[in-house]
Every structure is written in structure tokens, then in C-alpha cells.
Design an enzyme around this catalytic site. Structure first.
Site, mmCIF file in Angstrom:
data_model
loop_
_atom_site.group_PDB
_atom_site.id
_atom_site.type_symbol
_atom_site.label_atom_id
_atom_site.label_comp_id
_atom_site.label_asym_id
_atom_site.label_seq_id
_atom_site.Cartn_x
_atom_site.Cartn_y
_atom_site.Cartn_z
ATOM 1 N N TYR A 124 23.621 21.002 41.385
ATOM 2 C CA TYR A 124 22.350 21.645 41.055
ATOM 3 C C TYR A 124 22.380 21.999 39.571
ATOM 4 O O TYR A 124 23.259 22.732 39.117
ATOM 5 C CB TYR A 124 22.111 22.916 41.885
ATOM 6 C CG TYR A 124 20.758 23.511 41.566
ATOM 7 C CD1 TYR A 124 19.622 23.035 42.196
ATOM 8 C CD2 TYR A 124 20.613 24.497 40.594
ATOM 9 C CE1 TYR A 124 18.364 23.530 41.882
ATOM 10 C CE2 TYR A 124 19.364 24.996 40.281
ATOM 11 C CZ TYR A 124 18.243 24.505 40.919
ATOM 12 O OH TYR A 124 17.002 24.987 40.589
ATOM 13 N N GLN A 186 14.761 24.729 47.685
ATOM 14 C CA GLN A 186 14.500 23.465 48.382
ATOM 15 C C GLN A 186 15.506 22.393 48.004
ATOM 16 O O GLN A 186 15.852 21.525 48.821
ATOM 17 C CB GLN A 186 13.069 22.988 48.122
ATOM 18 C CG GLN A 186 12.694 22.705 46.690
ATOM 19 C CD GLN A 186 12.111 23.911 45.969
ATOM 20 O OE1 GLN A 186 12.425 25.050 46.287
ATOM 21 N NE2 GLN A 186 11.250 23.653 44.993
ATOM 22 N N ASN A 209 19.459 30.600 39.690
ATOM 23 C CA ASN A 209 18.982 31.984 39.734
ATOM 24 C C ASN A 209 19.379 32.640 41.049
ATOM 25 O O ASN A 209 20.115 32.062 41.856
ATOM 26 C CB ASN A 209 17.472 32.032 39.511
ATOM 27 C CG ASN A 209 16.696 31.263 40.581
ATOM 28 O OD1 ASN A 209 17.201 31.021 41.689
ATOM 29 N ND2 ASN A 209 15.475 30.882 40.262
ATOM 30 N N SER A 233 25.616 35.340 34.624
ATOM 31 C CA SER A 233 26.679 35.082 33.660
ATOM 32 C C SER A 233 27.072 36.350 32.906
ATOM 33 O O SER A 233 26.277 37.281 32.772
ATOM 34 C CB SER A 233 26.212 34.009 32.667
ATOM 35 O OG SER A 233 27.293 33.481 31.954
ATOM 36 N N GLN A 255 25.645 35.500 25.155
ATOM 37 C CA GLN A 255 25.745 35.570 26.609
ATOM 38 C C GLN A 255 24.538 36.269 27.210
ATOM 39 O O GLN A 255 24.024 35.874 28.252
ATOM 40 C CB GLN A 255 27.028 36.308 27.003
ATOM 41 C CG GLN A 255 27.436 36.105 28.441
ATOM 42 C CD GLN A 255 27.778 34.655 28.743
ATOM 43 O OE1 GLN A 255 28.293 33.944 27.899
ATOM 44 N NE2 GLN A 255 27.466 34.200 29.934
ATOM 45 N N HIS A 258 21.200 34.415 28.271
ATOM 46 C CA HIS A 258 21.075 33.624 29.497
ATOM 47 C C HIS A 258 19.940 34.158 30.370
ATOM 48 O O HIS A 258 19.219 33.395 31.008
ATOM 49 C CB HIS A 258 22.381 33.652 30.292
ATOM 50 C CG HIS A 258 23.340 32.573 29.896
ATOM 51 N ND1 HIS A 258 23.115 31.249 30.138
ATOM 52 C CD2 HIS A 258 24.551 32.627 29.273
ATOM 53 C CE1 HIS A 258 24.123 30.520 29.693
ATOM 54 N NE2 HIS A 258 25.012 31.333 29.159
ATOM 55 N N GLU A 322 33.989 36.800 33.690
ATOM 56 C CA GLU A 322 33.829 35.344 33.701
ATOM 57 C C GLU A 322 34.382 34.759 32.400
ATOM 58 O O GLU A 322 35.173 33.825 32.416
ATOM 59 C CB GLU A 322 32.343 34.997 33.841
ATOM 60 C CG GLU A 322 32.053 33.508 33.786
ATOM 61 C CD GLU A 322 30.563 33.221 33.710
ATOM 62 O OE1 GLU A 322 30.194 32.058 33.977
ATOM 63 O OE2 GLU A 322 29.774 34.121 33.371
ATOM 64 N N HIS A 323 33.940 35.298 31.289
ATOM 65 C CA HIS A 323 34.441 34.905 29.967
ATOM 66 C C HIS A 323 35.068 36.126 29.298
ATOM 67 O O HIS A 323 34.492 37.213 29.339
ATOM 68 C CB HIS A 323 33.309 34.413 29.056
ATOM 69 C CG HIS A 323 32.469 33.316 29.634
ATOM 70 N ND1 HIS A 323 31.257 33.565 30.267
ATOM 71 C CD2 HIS A 323 32.652 31.972 29.674
ATOM 72 C CE1 HIS A 323 30.740 32.416 30.660
ATOM 73 N NE2 HIS A 323 31.559 31.433 30.318
ATOM 74 N N ASP A 356 31.472 26.748 26.502
ATOM 75 C CA ASP A 356 30.266 26.387 27.231
ATOM 76 C C ASP A 356 29.892 24.930 27.030
ATOM 77 O O ASP A 356 29.255 24.322 27.889
ATOM 78 C CB ASP A 356 29.098 27.265 26.766
ATOM 79 C CG ASP A 356 28.942 28.525 27.607
ATOM 80 O OD1 ASP A 356 29.700 28.686 28.577
ATOM 81 O OD2 ASP A 356 28.059 29.339 27.293
ATOM 82 N N GLU A 410 57.310 32.531 70.636
ATOM 83 C CA GLU A 410 55.876 32.818 70.529
ATOM 84 C C GLU A 410 55.140 32.594 71.850
ATOM 85 O O GLU A 410 53.934 32.832 71.943
ATOM 86 C CB GLU A 410 55.237 31.939 69.449
ATOM 87 C CG GLU A 410 55.621 32.355 68.029
ATOM 88 C CD GLU A 410 54.842 31.604 66.954
ATOM 89 O OE1 GLU A 410 54.853 32.075 65.814
ATOM 90 O OE2 GLU A 410 54.218 30.555 67.266
ATOM 91 N N HIS A 415 54.513 23.560 72.816
ATOM 92 C CA HIS A 415 55.043 23.189 71.502
ATOM 93 C C HIS A 415 56.533 22.835 71.620
ATOM 94 O O HIS A 415 57.006 21.852 71.048
ATOM 95 C CB HIS A 415 54.880 24.347 70.503
ATOM 96 C CG HIS A 415 53.487 24.484 69.954
ATOM 97 N ND1 HIS A 415 52.407 24.761 70.740
ATOM 98 C CD2 HIS A 415 53.020 24.392 68.675
ATOM 99 C CE1 HIS A 415 51.324 24.843 69.979
ATOM 100 N NE2 HIS A 415 51.673 24.612 68.717
#
Length: 429
Positions: A124, A186, A209, A233, A255, A258, A322-323, A356, A410, A415
């Protein structure tokens, strides 16, 4: 930005908490869209594209002629920049392929692990106000290195119904042929469930988003894998008194632009540096076209002045950004003490922007504190790692009694019998 000077440790969690937005009705509305796409397929996809993107397209699939026409309008400077970035990203990710290593754990027992590509993956790629064609490089290159057989890409069309030419060009140099002019929830639903036009995939990658993020979280609950939990972000700058306020302000704004839900955090041992940086923010903010987005993000962002570097490091690790940009005379030494971050940028001349776009590292990274447990996208994200083992008669003879003992302890007699029946054929009881 709000400044916190020398906060007590018990206040840190409150200070570094991400902004919270009301999502009470978000998942409910997203689920309805996903279900419509699941039951109605392309009809629902086209209806929601018209409703949300105000676009009507006869064909969802982006044809070769459409691609060629769009790409022809792309300036050479952009093409060469994309190609440079692609070269660095490919070079960095290529070495992540690891050959299987066969280990003999005991005489007659060999084990190994093999990476097998995920066959069908979907990307995406956001369009709209910021068409993130750079993300195609970050996903398409490691996917091709991993050996994914089928890659599809969904991206929302502009109001003119067309796809940004840089997106189509970048998809082309990554070898991605199947591009669909679909965005939003969608698109996630179409890749998760499949339609007559858009194939179903095994794993979905890419940012979006809050609606796209919610859609990815919901389809993950239904058996379709996603790259990672992701939110808005963010960047954290860790700086000492020798850092440049102008550089820091530029990184924070880069940043913040964004979107209004992005967040930035400045942590420093120097009160003067923080004050100077705030002044720089006000000066630089007026010069960028997306200043309204950045200004809103900065309203929810903080600067923290600590008594010492040890406290500063603890706050950064607790935040798990994140960064992370470290601007300090001891940047490499401090970096060794970072245990939670998506990607780290060292020194005054390593802006987050290079990661980036073009340095080679991947910019698809964990946000919202998930860097405490998650890694960014890599070649590993596009493979499954399957383990193998093979035993000889001698190997089973050596290990069998231990396996029988453990299985019976067990209470799993079946087994134990699966081993015992084999041992009987080689003279064991």
C-alpha cells in the site's frame, strides 16, 4: 513544543506518551468497508473510490500505456535520484540473504534452516498530498531480493484519476507490473480478500492514515499477515550542548510535516540548546509549504532537559522512537547504549531524511513504541524460515531414549511410541 526541565523519573512515562485520538467509531466504520469489499469485490472498491477519493475510473488496473504516458512526463533529475537511491538500497539489502547452515547437533543428527520467499505480497503506497514513491523502493527491492513471485501495488489516484508518475516509474524499476489505482481501506480489503481484478495476497506492507492502519490491524486478525503495527511517524533527537539548533529544528520539522498526528521529541542535557532550538523552529516553520501540518504536530510534541546523559538515554530507550538522531561529540559511544529504536542516525550530518530516501537502510519502521519489540522491514520480512532435520539410524539410537523419557513425563505416550517403534527396528526396546 512544551518544555520539561529536569523531570522526575515518575513523570517520564506521562511526558513521552504518544498523543491519543478518539478511535471509538473508527474500527466499526472500517470493518463495514472491509466487509463490503469482501462480499461485493470490485463494485465496492469502485464505489468507495468515488465516495472517498472523488474519482471514477472504468478500470482499476493501471495499463502499460497509462504508465508510459505518465512516466514520460517525469523529469530526468527525479529519475536519476530514484535510481541512485535504488542502487544504495539494493546494496544494503542484498547482503541480508543468508545461506542455510547445516549443523550436526549430535552424530547422525543434522539440522538446518532455509529462507523461503512469501509467494504473494501486496504494497500500500499513500498518494494524495504526499505520494510516497520512496516506500516502493523500501518494499519492492527487498521483496525482489527475497524472491517473492507475485507483487501487487495499490495506491490512490489523484483527483484527475491518475497515478503520480514517480510512483509508476519507481514501481517499474523495482519490477512491479501489477499496479492498481485504489487507495484507503478498500485497497487493504481488496488485497486481503481478493476481487475479480485485484489478487489476494499473503502479507500486506506499507504505511497509511489511521483508517488504513485500522484496516491492516483488522485483517491481521483474520489471517492475513501485515508488516508491523504502525502508527503516525515520529522522530527523537538526542543532543548535547555542541549540537546545532538549526540542524535540530530542521530535523524536527522534517518529521512533523508528515501530518498533524506525527510526533517529535527533543531530549538534551542543555537548557540553552533547547531554548535556541525552539526559536529556530519558529523561524524555519514559516518557510515550508506544509507548515500547517508541522505546526499541529509540534503542538503535541515535547522537549525534555535532563540533568545528565544517563537520564537522557533512559528516556530515549523508554520512548523507543521510530527514528533516533544522535547529535553529540560522543555519538557512537551513546549509540551503543540504545536498546530500543527503529533506525539510528549518528552525528550532525546524518539527517533522518537520508534514511527516508537514499542511504540504503529501510524506512519502513516500527512506531508508537513498538521498536521495543519489532524491527524495521528487511529481506527477512519477505521470507518464511523453515527448519529441517534428518536423522540416521545411529542418530535416533543416540537421542531416542531421551525423547521417550521427556514425552512420557509430559504424558504424551503417542510421541514416545513414534520413537519406540523405530528403535525396535534397530534392536532397541
Amino acid at each position: 513544543m512544551k518544555i520539561y526541565r529536569y523531570p522526575e523519573k515518575e513523570d517520564w512515562e506521562r511526558i513521552i506518551k504518544r498523543p491519543e485520538f478518539d478511535q471509538s467509531s473508527l474500527f466499526e466504520s472500517v470493518e463495514k468497508i472491509l466487509q463490503s469489499v469482501k462480499t461485493e469485490g470490485d463494485l465496492a472498491v469502485k464505489r468507495f473510490t468515488q465516495q472517498f477519493d472523488k474519482v471514477v475510473r472504468d478500470e482499476i488496473y493501471v495499463t502499460e500505456s497509462e504508465k508510459e504516458m505518465a512516466i514520460s512526463s517525469l523529469p530526468e533529475e527525479i529519475r536519476s535520484s530514484i535510481e541512485l537511491a535504488a542502487k544504495n538500497i539494493r546494496r544494503f539489502h542484498q547482503v541480508q540473504l543468508v545461506a542455510p547452515q547445516v549443523i550436526e547437533t549430535m552424530p547422525g543428527i543434522i539440522c538446518w534452516r532455509k529462507s523461503v520467499a512469501i509467494e504473494k505480497v501486496g504494497f500500500y503506497i499513500p498518494g494524495g498530498t504526499a505520494p510516497l514513491f520512496s516506500t516502493i523502493l523500501m518494499l519492492g527491492i527487498p521483496a525482489s531480493i527475497a524472491g517473492c513471485k507475485e507483487i501487487i501495488l495499490c495506491t490512490p489516484p489523484g483527483r484527475d484519476g491518475k497515478i503520480h508518475p514517480a510512483i509508476l516509474y519507481t514501481a517499474g524499476i523495482c519490477g512491479i507490473k501489477n499496479v492498481f489505482a485504489v487507495g484507503g481501506v478498500q485497497a487493504i480489503g481488496a488485497m486481503a480478500y481478493g476481487t475479480a481484478t485485484i489478487p489476494k495476497v499473503d502479507k500486506i506492507f506499507g504505511p497509511g492514515n489511521q483508517y488504513v492502519t485500522a484496516a491492516k490491524q483488522l485483517i491481521q486478525q483474520k489471517g492475513v499477515a501485515i508488516d508491523m503495527p504502525a502508527g503516525p511517524s515520529e522522530v527523537c533527537v538526542l543532543a548535547d550542548e555542541e549540537a546545532s539548533p538549526a540542524f535540530i529544528a530542521a530535523d524536527l520539522i522534517s518529521q512533523a510535516e508528515h501530518g498533524a498526528d506525527s510526533q517529535v521529541l527533543l531530549v538534551s542535557t542543555s537548557d540553552d540548546l533547547v531554548t535556541l532550538t525552539i526559536a529556530e523552529l519558529e523561524k524555519q516553520l514559516s518557510a515550508i509549504p506544509r507548515r500547517e501540518f508541522a505546526a499541529k504536530a509540534l503542538q503535541y510534541s515535547n522537549a525534555v532537559v535532563t540533568r545528565n546523559i544517563s537520564d537522557a538515554l533512559d528516556i530515549v530507550n523508554a520512548y523507543a522512537p521510530e527514528h533516533l538522531i544522535i547529535m553529540s561529540k560522543n555519538d557512537e559511544e551513546l549509540a551503543e547504549k540504545i536498546i530500543s529504536a527503529g533506525s539510528v542516525f549518528l552525528g550532525s550530518f546524518s539527517p533522518e531524511s537520508v534514511g527516508d530516501y537514499a542511504s540504503g537502510t529501510n524506512h519502513t519502521l516500527p512506531t508508537n513504541g513498538y521498536a521495543k519489540a519489532y524491527s524495521g522491514v528487511s529481506v527477512d520480512s519477505f521470507v518464511k524460515k523453515i527448519t529441517y532435520q534428518k536423522l540416521t539410524r545411529e542418530g535416533l539410537h543416540a537421542i531416542g531414549p531421551a525423547v521417550i523419557t521427556m514425552a512420557e513425563c509430559e504424558g504424551l505416550t503417542g510421541h514416545a511410541e513414534a520413537v519406540r517403534v523405530r528403535l525396535a527396528t534397530i534392536g532397541e526396546k
